[in-house]
Design an enzyme around this catalytic site. Sequence first.
Site, mmCIF file in Angstrom:
data_model
loop_
_atom_site.group_PDB
_atom_site.id
_atom_site.type_symbol
_atom_site.label_atom_id
_atom_site.label_comp_id
_atom_site.label_asym_id
_atom_site.label_seq_id
_atom_site.Cartn_x
_atom_site.Cartn_y
_atom_site.Cartn_z
ATOM 1 N NE ARG A 254 -2.374 3.010 2.807
ATOM 2 C CZ ARG A 254 -2.254 3.874 3.776
ATOM 3 N NH1 ARG A 254 -1.386 3.662 4.731
ATOM 4 N NH2 ARG A 254 -2.968 4.959 3.802
ATOM 5 N N GLY A 387 -8.947 -5.211 14.584
ATOM 6 C CA GLY A 387 -8.431 -4.249 15.560
ATOM 7 C C GLY A 387 -7.347 -3.416 14.892
ATOM 8 C CG HIS A 415 -22.501 -21.982 16.637
ATOM 9 N ND1 HIS A 415 -22.169 -22.934 15.704
ATOM 10 C CD2 HIS A 415 -21.701 -22.226 17.714
ATOM 11 C CE1 HIS A 415 -21.242 -23.728 16.182
ATOM 12 N NE2 HIS A 415 -20.928 -23.324 17.397
ATOM 13 C CG ASP A 419 -19.362 -26.407 11.107
ATOM 14 O OD1 ASP A 419 -18.327 -25.814 10.731
ATOM 15 O OD2 ASP A 419 -19.892 -27.326 10.439
HETATM 16 N N1 COA Z 1 -4.827 -0.503 11.897
HETATM 17 C C1 COA Z 1 -3.957 0.507 11.719
HETATM 18 N N2 COA Z 1 -4.170 1.530 10.859
HETATM 19 C C2 COA Z 1 -5.329 1.518 10.157
HETATM 20 C C3 COA Z 1 -6.271 0.495 10.307
HETATM 21 C C4 COA Z 1 -5.987 -0.535 11.217
HETATM 22 N N3 COA Z 1 -6.846 -1.531 11.424
HETATM 23 N N4 COA Z 1 -7.285 0.764 9.486
HETATM 24 C C5 COA Z 1 -7.001 1.887 8.853
HETATM 25 N N5 COA Z 1 -5.815 2.355 9.250
HETATM 26 C C6 COA Z 1 -5.160 3.566 8.801
HETATM 27 C C7 COA Z 1 -5.323 3.752 7.327
HETATM 28 O O1 COA Z 1 -4.379 2.986 6.623
HETATM 29 C C8 COA Z 1 -5.119 5.254 7.188
HETATM 30 O O2 COA Z 1 -3.730 5.540 7.297
HETATM 31 P P1 COA Z 1 -3.033 6.844 6.645
HETATM 32 O O3 COA Z 1 -3.466 7.989 7.508
HETATM 33 O O4 COA Z 1 -1.607 6.541 6.693
HETATM 34 O O5 COA Z 1 -3.568 6.977 5.251
HETATM 35 C C9 COA Z 1 -5.809 5.775 8.411
HETATM 36 O O6 COA Z 1 -5.829 4.700 9.351
HETATM 37 C C10 COA Z 1 -7.220 6.259 8.154
HETATM 38 O O7 COA Z 1 -7.873 5.354 7.295
HETATM 39 P P2 COA Z 1 -9.336 5.656 6.699
HETATM 40 O O8 COA Z 1 -9.220 6.013 5.265
HETATM 41 O O9 COA Z 1 -10.072 6.586 7.566
HETATM 42 O O10 COA Z 1 -10.028 4.317 6.929
HETATM 43 P P3 COA Z 1 -10.108 2.933 6.161
HETATM 44 O O11 COA Z 1 -10.241 3.038 4.684
HETATM 45 O O12 COA Z 1 -9.054 2.042 6.668
HETATM 46 O O13 COA Z 1 -11.524 2.525 6.742
HETATM 47 C C11 COA Z 1 -13.780 2.950 7.326
HETATM 48 C C12 COA Z 1 -12.691 3.140 6.292
HETATM 49 C C13 COA Z 1 -15.076 3.411 6.716
HETATM 50 C C14 COA Z 1 -13.868 1.488 7.705
HETATM 51 C C15 COA Z 1 -13.425 3.766 8.590
HETATM 52 O O14 COA Z 1 -13.244 5.110 8.235
HETATM 53 C C16 COA Z 1 -14.466 3.700 9.676
HETATM 54 O O15 COA Z 1 -15.460 4.411 9.673
HETATM 55 N N6 COA Z 1 -14.211 2.824 10.696
HETATM 56 C C17 COA Z 1 -15.093 2.712 11.863
HETATM 57 C C18 COA Z 1 -15.902 1.449 11.750
HETATM 58 C C19 COA Z 1 -16.801 1.279 12.936
HETATM 59 O O16 COA Z 1 -17.417 2.207 13.405
HETATM 60 N N7 COA Z 1 -16.874 0.041 13.437
HETATM 61 C C20 COA Z 1 -17.581 -0.245 14.619
HETATM 62 C C21 COA Z 1 -18.844 -0.896 14.344
HETATM 63 S S1 COA Z 1 -19.713 -1.196 15.821
#
Ligand code: COA
Length: 444
Positions: A254, A387, A415, A419
């Site tokens: 990436r 995470g 479930h 399974d």
């Molecule tokens: N671990 C470490 N870094 C992470 C990561 C992870 N799991 N996921 C994303 N990142 C990084 C990205 O690579 C990006 O890095 P950069 O600043 O160097 O470019 C940065 O965090 C921000 O990423 P972003 O573009 O906002 O997110 P994404 O494309 O990875 O994810 C969504 C998009 C829509 C999933 C996210 O914005 C979101 O809304 N997450 C929340 C989901 C949620 O609410 N879940 C709970 C449900 S109860």
Amino acid sequence: MALPWRLLTAARLAERSRGSICRFLSTSMLRPGKVVPFQLSDIGEGIRDVTVKEWFVKPGDQVSQFDKICEVQSDKASVEITSPYDGLVKVLHYNVDDVAMVGAALLDIEIEDDSKDVAKSSEKIQGDRDQVIDGSNKKKKKNEEESELQDNLAGKILVTPAVRRIAMENNVRLKDVTATGKDGRVLKEDVLAHLRKISATAEVQAEVSPNVMGRIVGLKGYSKHMWKTMTRSLSIPHFVYSDECQVDRVIQYRNEVKDSLKDEGVSLSLMPFFVKAASRALERCPELNAWLNEEEQTLRILDSHNIGIAMDTPEGLVVPNIKNVQNLSILAIARELNRLQELGRKSAIPLGDLTDTTFSLSNIGVVGGTYTKPVILPPQVIIGAFGRAQKVPRFNDAGNVIPAYVMSISWAADHRVLDGVTVARFSNLWKHYVENPMHLLIGS
Ligand code: COA
């Protein structure tokens, strides 16, 4: 004689711009326009209220039929409301962010005082409703609303305009009010008594100890949908399977391409790789891309990989999907995700992007946290959540400690139909693709 509305309006505008009385028309010829409430029609799917997101008009604006009036947000999607009338906007009944009930007046519009026009407009409102009310409820709702509308228009509910207005301003349906006037006429006192009854009930419900201070926040927008879906999911026995995967390679890949893609207007995060990896794994485990029909106890295995992505928006959690991921490249997935994120920021994701999700992923790692237990979104049968990817010490094959980027993945599966071994196999496949992202670059 009633003047054509446009002529009447032109005369008024001319009058206003000159700051004096128009001399061409005797004012006795000008009948004041009829002020009609424009009620928020049923937008289907059992939606009872919406949040007003934006007004495109203000009092004093001239509108024509089909002009955009406002944008409202239900618990599922945002909808633009258009005017059913040609007329002059008199009053907006809500501010931005207020909650408006279906059936209540959104705004008042002054139209030509001609009953035919009112009838025509009411047909138009009904026409609009017909387009949105969904299948089985359509006929019933149509009849109920038609009779309510006709009752109001034809004066079947006996009430003076002033009392009708009080009822509308307080979102009271006249037919819910106990009428005590002559021949069943609804009096002002009846509406006020009805309001007192409602507020007394609300007060009993909201009674709290005087030692506890605070404020009540109503659920609205996407949060309401979350309430419904999560309540439904309570009856599902969740099997949760967790693992960790190394994301060094996918991060490296990436990082190598993200700057050049940025120049093309594409923001590439890790998410498109995770989404594509899920689709590849689903090709080998199709029974996980399925909807469960609890009543019939059948599983509909779906060909399209419409992968839902939990998204944090100013209105709360929403899960739009990327359709047919099985046919999309990582770049195409990134473009789709960018589009959905942009819409999500404005809380303007259309219904089409929210429906027909077949499988879901949630990346809470963007915010933080190492482990999470996701909750299934029925009728889907599995959901995955990641995470935060963190640099941690790990042993390599030679037994030496090396730094590695590690991310946890947790799958929650229904479930009753899946399974543990099936879920573990799927997880291993997903992990294989994420840890070896070059396999994701072959094919679509
Ligand atoms: N671990 C470490 N870094 C992470 C990561 C992870 N799991 N996921 C994303 N990142 C990084 C990205 O690579 C990006 O890095 P950069 O600043 O160097 O470019 C940065 O965090 C921000 O990423 P972003 O573009 O906002 O997110 P994404 O494309 O990875 O994810 C969504 C998009 C829509 C999933 C996210 O914005 C979101 O809304 N997450 C929340 C989901 C949620 O609410 N879940 C709970 C449900 S109860």
